[in-house]
Design a protein around this motif. Sequence first.
Motif, PDB file in Angstrom:
ATOM      1  N   ARG A 122      33.980   9.075 -56.914  1.00 52.21           N
ATOM      2  CA  ARG A 122      33.992   7.632 -56.665  1.00 52.21           C
ATOM      3  C   ARG A 122      32.669   7.228 -56.038  1.00 52.21           C
ATOM      4  O   ARG A 122      32.237   7.813 -55.046  1.00 52.21           O
ATOM      5  CB  ARG A 122      35.139   7.263 -55.725  1.00 52.21           C
ATOM      6  N   VAL A 123      32.059   6.203 -56.606  1.00 50.26           N
ATOM      7  CA  VAL A 123      30.729   5.789 -56.161  1.00 50.26           C
ATOM      8  C   VAL A 123      30.795   4.402 -55.543  1.00 50.26           C
ATOM      9  O   VAL A 123      31.450   3.497 -56.072  1.00 50.26           O
ATOM     10  CB  VAL A 123      29.722   5.781 -57.342  1.00 50.26           C
ATOM     11  N   GLN A 124      30.101   4.242 -54.417  1.00 51.80           N
ATOM     12  CA  GLN A 124      29.934   2.921 -53.818  1.00 51.80           C
ATOM     13  C   GLN A 124      28.450   2.662 -53.650  1.00 51.80           C
ATOM     14  O   GLN A 124      27.728   3.446 -53.028  1.00 51.80           O
ATOM     15  CB  GLN A 124      30.638   2.810 -52.469  1.00 51.80           C
ATOM     16  N   LEU A 125      27.982   1.550 -54.220  1.00 56.42           N
ATOM     17  CA  LEU A 125      26.572   1.182 -54.165  1.00 56.42           C
ATOM     18  C   LEU A 125      26.339   0.274 -52.963  1.00 56.42           C
ATOM     19  O   LEU A 125      27.040  -0.719 -52.773  1.00 56.42           O
ATOM     20  CB  LEU A 125      26.169   0.464 -55.453  1.00 56.42           C
ATOM     21  N   VAL A 126      25.341   0.612 -52.144  1.00 55.94           N
ATOM     22  CA  VAL A 126      25.036  -0.155 -50.935  1.00 55.94           C
ATOM     23  C   VAL A 126      23.542  -0.463 -50.910  1.00 55.94           C
ATOM     24  O   VAL A 126      22.719   0.438 -51.107  1.00 55.94           O
ATOM     25  CB  VAL A 126      25.425   0.608 -49.651  1.00 55.94           C
ATOM     26  N   SER A 127      23.184  -1.705 -50.660  1.00 53.30           N
ATOM     27  CA  SER A 127      21.786  -2.090 -50.545  1.00 53.30           C
ATOM     28  C   SER A 127      21.282  -1.820 -49.136  1.00 53.30           C
ATOM     29  O   SER A 127      22.039  -1.862 -48.162  1.00 53.30           O
ATOM     30  CB  SER A 127      21.599  -3.570 -50.867  1.00 53.30           C
ATOM     31  N   ARG A 128      20.002  -1.571 -49.041  1.00 53.72           N
ATOM     32  CA  ARG A 128      19.378  -1.226 -47.758  1.00 53.72           C
ATOM     33  C   ARG A 128      19.702  -2.222 -46.656  1.00 53.72           C
ATOM     34  O   ARG A 128      20.006  -1.830 -45.517  1.00 53.72           O
ATOM     35  CB  ARG A 128      17.866  -1.141 -47.946  1.00 53.72           C
ATOM     36  N   GLU A 129      19.668  -3.513 -46.966  1.00 50.27           N
ATOM     37  CA  GLU A 129      19.863  -4.517 -45.932  1.00 50.27           C
ATOM     38  C   GLU A 129      21.281  -4.543 -45.375  1.00 50.27           C
ATOM     39  O   GLU A 129      21.542  -5.115 -44.316  1.00 50.27           O
ATOM     40  CB  GLU A 129      19.482  -5.912 -46.440  1.00 50.27           C
ATOM     41  N   HIS A 130      22.222  -3.913 -46.088  1.00 46.44           N
ATOM     42  CA  HIS A 130      23.610  -3.888 -45.632  1.00 46.44           C
ATOM     43  C   HIS A 130      23.974  -2.620 -44.866  1.00 46.44           C
ATOM     44  O   HIS A 130      25.082  -2.522 -44.326  1.00 46.44           O
ATOM     45  CB  HIS A 130      24.552  -4.041 -46.833  1.00 46.44           C
ATOM     46  N   ILE A 131      23.054  -1.672 -44.811  1.00 48.60           N
ATOM     47  CA  ILE A 131      23.343  -0.391 -44.157  1.00 48.60           C
ATOM     48  C   ILE A 131      23.756  -0.542 -42.694  1.00 48.60           C
ATOM     49  O   ILE A 131      24.700   0.122 -42.243  1.00 48.60           O
ATOM     50  CB  ILE A 131      22.132   0.564 -44.286  1.00 48.60           C
ATOM     51  N   PRO A 132      23.087  -1.402 -41.876  1.00 45.91           N
ATOM     52  CA  PRO A 132      23.486  -1.486 -40.469  1.00 45.91           C
ATOM     53  C   PRO A 132      24.942  -1.859 -40.248  1.00 45.91           C
ATOM     54  O   PRO A 132      25.521  -1.500 -39.216  1.00 45.91           O
ATOM     55  CB  PRO A 132      22.539  -2.563 -39.902  1.00 45.91           C
ATOM     56  N   ASN A 133      25.541  -2.578 -41.188  1.00 49.50           N
ATOM     57  CA  ASN A 133      26.929  -3.023 -41.025  1.00 49.50           C
ATOM     58  C   ASN A 133      27.912  -2.261 -41.906  1.00 49.50           C
ATOM     59  O   ASN A 133      29.107  -2.582 -41.915  1.00 49.50           O
ATOM     60  CB  ASN A 133      27.025  -4.523 -41.338  1.00 49.50           C
ATOM     61  N   PHE A 134      27.427  -1.266 -42.627  1.00 51.88           N
ATOM     62  CA  PHE A 134      28.296  -0.511 -43.522  1.00 51.88           C
ATOM     63  C   PHE A 134      29.011   0.590 -42.737  1.00 51.88           C
ATOM     64  O   PHE A 134      28.407   1.248 -41.882  1.00 51.88           O
ATOM     65  CB  PHE A 134      27.473   0.110 -44.647  1.00 51.88           C
ATOM     66  N   ILE A 135      30.292   0.784 -43.023  1.00 54.55           N
ATOM     67  CA  ILE A 135      31.074   1.817 -42.344  1.00 54.55           C
ATOM     68  C   ILE A 135      31.180   3.032 -43.256  1.00 54.55           C
ATOM     69  O   ILE A 135      31.819   2.985 -44.311  1.00 54.55           O
ATOM     70  CB  ILE A 135      32.482   1.299 -41.979  1.00 54.55           C
ATOM     71  N   PHE A 136      30.531   4.116 -42.865  1.00 56.65           N
ATOM     72  CA  PHE A 136      30.566   5.356 -43.634  1.00 56.65           C
ATOM     73  C   PHE A 136      31.804   6.163 -43.249  1.00 56.65           C
ATOM     74  O   PHE A 136      32.155   6.277 -42.065  1.00 56.65           O
ATOM     75  CB  PHE A 136      29.323   6.200 -43.364  1.00 56.65           C
ATOM     76  N   GLY A 137      32.462   6.741 -44.268  1.00 63.53           N
ATOM     77  CA  GLY A 137      33.568   7.639 -44.008  1.00 63.53           C
ATOM     78  C   GLY A 137      33.074   8.997 -43.541  1.00 63.53           C
ATOM     79  O   GLY A 137      31.962   9.417 -43.873  1.00 63.53           O
ATOM     80  N   LYS A 138      33.878   9.706 -42.786  1.00 63.65           N
ATOM     81  CA  LYS A 138      33.463  10.993 -42.216  1.00 63.65           C
ATOM     82  C   LYS A 138      33.126  12.022 -43.283  1.00 63.65           C
ATOM     83  O   LYS A 138      32.302  12.912 -43.064  1.00 63.65           O
ATOM     84  CB  LYS A 138      34.558  11.534 -41.302  1.00 63.65           C
ATOM     85  N   GLU A 139      33.762  11.927 -44.442  1.00 60.84           N
ATOM     86  CA  GLU A 139      33.550  12.922 -45.495  1.00 60.84           C
ATOM     87  C   GLU A 139      32.649  12.411 -46.612  1.00 60.84           C
ATOM     88  O   GLU A 139      32.509  13.062 -47.647  1.00 60.84           O
ATOM     89  CB  GLU A 139      34.901  13.353 -46.084  1.00 60.84           C
ATOM     90  N   ASP A 140      32.040  11.251 -46.429  1.00 64.53           N
ATOM     91  CA  ASP A 140      31.150  10.702 -47.457  1.00 64.53           C
ATOM     92  C   ASP A 140      29.940  11.600 -47.672  1.00 64.53           C
ATOM     93  O   ASP A 140      29.474  12.272 -46.743  1.00 64.53           O
ATOM     94  CB  ASP A 140      30.658   9.305 -47.064  1.00 64.53           C
ATOM     95  N   ILE A 141      29.434  11.576 -48.886  1.00 62.38           N
ATOM     96  CA  ILE A 141      28.149  12.197 -49.210  1.00 62.38           C
ATOM     97  C   ILE A 141      27.218  11.061 -49.625  1.00 62.38           C
ATOM     98  O   ILE A 141      27.569  10.239 -50.467  1.00 62.38           O
ATOM     99  CB  ILE A 141      28.294  13.237 -50.320  1.00 62.38           C
ATOM    100  N   VAL A 142      26.044  10.999 -49.018  1.00 54.98           N
ATOM    101  CA  VAL A 142      25.157   9.854 -49.183  1.00 54.98           C
ATOM    102  C   VAL A 142      23.936  10.269 -49.994  1.00 54.98           C
ATOM    103  O   VAL A 142      23.327  11.306 -49.738  1.00 54.98           O
ATOM    104  CB  VAL A 142      24.727   9.300 -47.812  1.00 54.98           C
ATOM    105  N   VAL A 143      23.589   9.434 -50.968  1.00 53.17           N
ATOM    106  CA  VAL A 143      22.403   9.647 -51.799  1.00 53.17           C
ATOM    107  C   VAL A 143      21.525   8.411 -51.676  1.00 53.17           C
ATOM    108  O   VAL A 143      21.957   7.300 -51.996  1.00 53.17           O
ATOM    109  CB  VAL A 143      22.779   9.884 -53.272  1.00 53.17           C
ATOM    110  N   ALA A 144      20.293   8.598 -51.191  1.00 49.91           N
ATOM    111  CA  ALA A 144      19.347   7.487 -51.045  1.00 49.91           C
ATOM    112  C   ALA A 144      18.251   7.619 -52.088  1.00 49.91           C
ATOM    113  O   ALA A 144      17.612   8.669 -52.193  1.00 49.91           O
ATOM    114  CB  ALA A 144      18.746   7.478 -49.648  1.00 49.91           C
ATOM    115  N   VAL A 145      18.048   6.560 -52.863  1.00 51.01           N
ATOM    116  CA  VAL A 145      17.017   6.550 -53.905  1.00 51.01           C
ATOM    117  C   VAL A 145      15.944   5.559 -53.483  1.00 51.01           C
ATOM    118  O   VAL A 145      16.172   4.348 -53.467  1.00 51.01           O
ATOM    119  CB  VAL A 145      17.608   6.134 -55.268  1.00 51.01           C
TER     120      VAL A 145
END
Length: 309
Positions: A68-91
């Motif tokens: 399952r993929v969730q796309l997040v823009s850079r400007e929204h990162i400060p308010n985004f809630i990451f799950g404990k088991e998430d794997i994050v890929v930054a391009v």
Amino acid sequence: MKRLTENKLVLVKRKTRLEELVARFNTVDQARFYIEHLGSDFTDYQNEDAVYKQALRTVGDILSEMGRVQLVSREHIPNFIFGKEDIVVAVGQDGLVANTLKYLDKQPLIGVNPDPARWDGMLLPFQARDLRSLLPDVFARRRPIGEVSMAKSTLNDGQVIYAVNDLFIGQKTHVSARYHVQYGAADEYQSSSGIIVSTGLGATGWLKSVVAGAAGIAGSDGEIAIPAGRQAWGAEYLQFTVREPFPSRTTGATIVFGRISADRPMRITSCMPENGVIFSDGVESDFLLFRSGVVAEITVAEKKGRLVL
């Protein structure tokens, strides 16, 4: 198709220079007119945009095959809630990795270089095509992880800000910052252009440029003892430098460079009625207000970033 993981895959993207221009000027044609009117090559902006978006599509397709993929823009990162088991890929560029890493708490982060011909990418060891073979190893926890120490500023009102590269303490405008600094057993009032506090990862950036400039003015050869390379990422200390300290009858200039560690902390009390700020990693829009009477304690953060290698 069977998923390879039930953990969420968070894909972090940024705006390209072309997208930022279009947001400013409304259309591509108007953006082209502005750039070409200044004598610059607009095709460079277009090429960068095309290469980045192709890399982002490739990464998105590969991630979608595996979970399952969730796309997040850079400007929204400060308010985004990451799950404990998430794997994050930054391009994106190194800055995107740094600005994402400080909001994570033990989640592994994979840095993808979308355009190796354009970006060196110290924090971007992978290309989009690498993910198909890389991700199964990440899911199985077979990939090595590099730990990255962070800086932390804690205010006496409970607010906290983290930094992967640097903290800046000072005025948000180009006027002198005034504060009282305690460093180990020493203390003094200062008036300066602000304090830069760098991690081992960030010490070859802003800190190096400030210290090299000061060394040049003093007639030195510009050599400074700062950590370098991946071995410095996990350093259990921070380094600071004061920009342009001004000695006067009420302000000193003796505490101007040093290391911050568990046994040699730094506390800074603001003497700025207005516009005092603390921001991290060059993102001025993400800051803490640092007004008169507010005390900031600068320490090595209790958490570390985790970069997939």
